[in-house]
Write a protein that holds these residues in place. Structure first.
Motif, PDB file in Angstrom:
ATOM      1  N   LEU A 135       2.178  -1.029  -6.160  1.00 40.00           N
ATOM      2  CA  LEU A 135       1.177  -1.640  -5.166  1.00 40.00           C
ATOM      3  C   LEU A 135       1.135  -1.050  -3.575  1.00 40.00           C
ATOM      4  N   SER A 136       0.071  -0.570  -3.229  1.00 39.81           N
ATOM      5  CA  SER A 136       0.390   0.105  -1.853  1.00 39.81           C
ATOM      6  C   SER A 136       0.365  -1.306  -0.834  1.00 39.81           C
ATOM      7  N   LEU A 137       1.382  -1.381   0.101  1.00 40.94           N
ATOM      8  CA  LEU A 137       1.618  -1.971   1.258  1.00 40.94           C
ATOM      9  C   LEU A 137       1.322  -1.425   2.422  1.00 40.94           C
ATOM     10  N   SER A 138       0.557  -2.022   3.562  1.00 45.47           N
ATOM     11  CA  SER A 138       0.238  -1.403   4.678  1.00 45.47           C
ATOM     12  C   SER A 138       1.478  -1.829   5.279  1.00 45.47           C
ATOM     13  N   ASP A 139       1.695  -1.433   6.850  1.00 42.34           N
ATOM     14  CA  ASP A 139       2.522  -1.448   7.757  1.00 42.34           C
ATOM     15  C   ASP A 139       2.602  -2.816   8.066  1.00 42.34           C
ATOM     16  N   GLU A 140       1.570  -3.447   8.240  1.00 45.06           N
ATOM     17  CA  GLU A 140       1.334  -5.081   8.526  1.00 45.06           C
ATOM     18  C   GLU A 140       1.744  -5.714   7.309  1.00 45.06           C
ATOM     19  N   ASP A 141       1.591  -5.459   6.160  1.00 52.25           N
ATOM     20  CA  ASP A 141       2.142  -6.105   5.061  1.00 52.25           C
ATOM     21  C   ASP A 141       3.779  -6.210   5.113  1.00 52.25           C
TER      22      ASP A 141
END
Length: 289
Positions: free
Chosen positions: A274-280
Motif C-alpha cells: 500500500l502506498s502511504l503519503s507523507d500525511e498518512d
C-alpha cells in the motif's frame, strides 16, 4: 495480481543470501496456543505452498511451535526446498504441557534444540538461528554471552549458516556483535511500540536486518481509532496500513506476518505494498509517540 517480481519492498541481503523483505511467519500454522496440529492440515500446507508461489523466499519458524508441528508442515509442503528459500528458526525456549514457554538456554539445551530443528526441517545446516532471550513477556537485561557463544560453536561446526538475536535489549545486541557477526534482530515493534526506533536505524546503517513481530500487537482503543481513520481514508484494512508503514519505515525491516489462510496471506502481501503519503505517515507516527 501479485507475482514474484512485484512483492512489496524488494529484497534484502541476509549474510550470503538475498531474501524478499516480505516474508512469512509460520507460527499460526500450529493449533490453538501454538500447541498441537492445525484443524486443517491440508489448508496449512496450502498456505506454505502459496507463500512460495507468490515469490516469498523468507520463512520464519521454530521447532517450539507445536512443538515440531510447523517445522514438519514446512518439510511436508516444501521439501526438497527451492535453492532460493531461506528458513529462519529460533532457539532459547521449549514448551510445557500447559502451553508455556520455559526458558532453555544452557549450552546443552541449545545444542538439543538446534539438532531438533535440523531433524524436523530435514536439513543438514540451518540457514539462520535466532538466539531468543528474555521471556514470554519482553526482553530482560542480562548477559547473552554464554548462550550466544554456543550458537557460534555450532556455526563453526557447520550446523548453522547465520546467527541472529531475538527478544533482546539494545545492550544485548552490542554484546552479541562483540562476539560474532549477526545478520538480524527480531524484536516486537509496531506503530504503537516504537522503543526500538534508534536500534532500527543503527542496524540499518550497519546492514543488519530488523524483523518485527506482532505488527499489530498492543494497540489501545484510541490508537486503533487513529489507525482505523487512516485505513478508512485509504479504503484499506488496518493490518494493511500497519504492514505498509513498517515496510516504509526502514529498508532493513523484513516482515513476517503470519496467517493460516491463503486468502489472508494474499491480502497481507498486497496490503504491505500500500502506498502511504507523507500525511498518512505523519498521522501514523503520532500513534507511537
Amino acid at each position: 495480481m501479485i507475482t514474484p517480481s512485484t512483492l512489496p519492498g524488494g529484497t534484502w541481503t541476509l549474510g550470503d543470501s538475498t531474501v524478499t523483505r516480505f516474508g512469512y511467519g509460520a507460527m499460526q500454522l500450529a493449533g490453538p496456543g501454538v500447541m498441537g496440529p492445525p484443524a486443517d492440515r491440508d489448508g496449512a500446507l496450502a498456505v506454505l505452498r502459496e507463500a512460495v508461489s507468490l515469490g516469498i523466499t523468507h520463512i520464519d519458524t521454530s521447532d517450539a511451535y507445536g512443538p515440531r508441528i510447523t517445522n514438519e508442515l514446512i518439510r511436508q509442503a516444501l521439501h526438497p526446498y527451492p535453492s532460493s528459500l531461506f528458513i529462519a528458526t529460533k532457539v532459547g525456549a521449549t514448551r510445557d504441557a500447559q502451553g508455556g514457554w520455559p526458558v532453555a538456554r544452557r549450552p546443552e539445551d541449545l545444542r538439543k534444540q538446534v539438532h531438533e530443528n535440523l531433524d524436523s526441517l530435514g536439513v543438514q545446516t540451518l540457514d539462520l538461528v535466532n538466539m531468543r532471550m528474555g521471556d514470554a513477556q519482553s526482553p530482560r537485561p542480562g548477559s547473552i554471552t554464554e548462550a550466544f557463544e554456543t550458537l557460534v560453536d555450532l556455526q563453526r561446526e557447520g550446523l548453522i549458516r547465520h546467527i541472529g538475536v531475538s527478544n533482546v535489549t539494545a545492550e544485548q545486541v552490542v554484546e552479541a556483535r562483540g562476539i560474532a557477526p549477526i545478520v538480524c534482530v527480531q524484536n516486537m515493534y509496531n506503530l504503537a511500540h516504537r522503543h526500538d526506533d534508534d536500534l532500527v536505524d543503527q542496524l540499518a546503517a550497519d546492514g543488519i536486518a530488523y524483523v518485527p513481530f506482532f505488527p499489530l500487537g498492543g494497540f489501545t482503543p484510541l490508537q486503533s481509532q487513529a489507525l482505523s481513520q487512516v485505513a478508512s481514508r485509504l479504503e484499506a484494512t488496518p493490518m494493511s496500513v500497519a504492514l505498509a508503514w513498517l515496510m516504509r519505515r526502514s529498508p532493513n525491516i523484513l516482515l513476517i506476518p503470519g496467517t493460516s489462510s491463503t486468502a489472508h496471506l494474499r491480502e497481507n502481501t498486497a496490503g504491505a505494498g500500500l502506498s502511504l503519503s507523507d500525511e498518512d505517515v505523519a498521522e501514523l507516527d503520532s500513534i507511537g509517540h
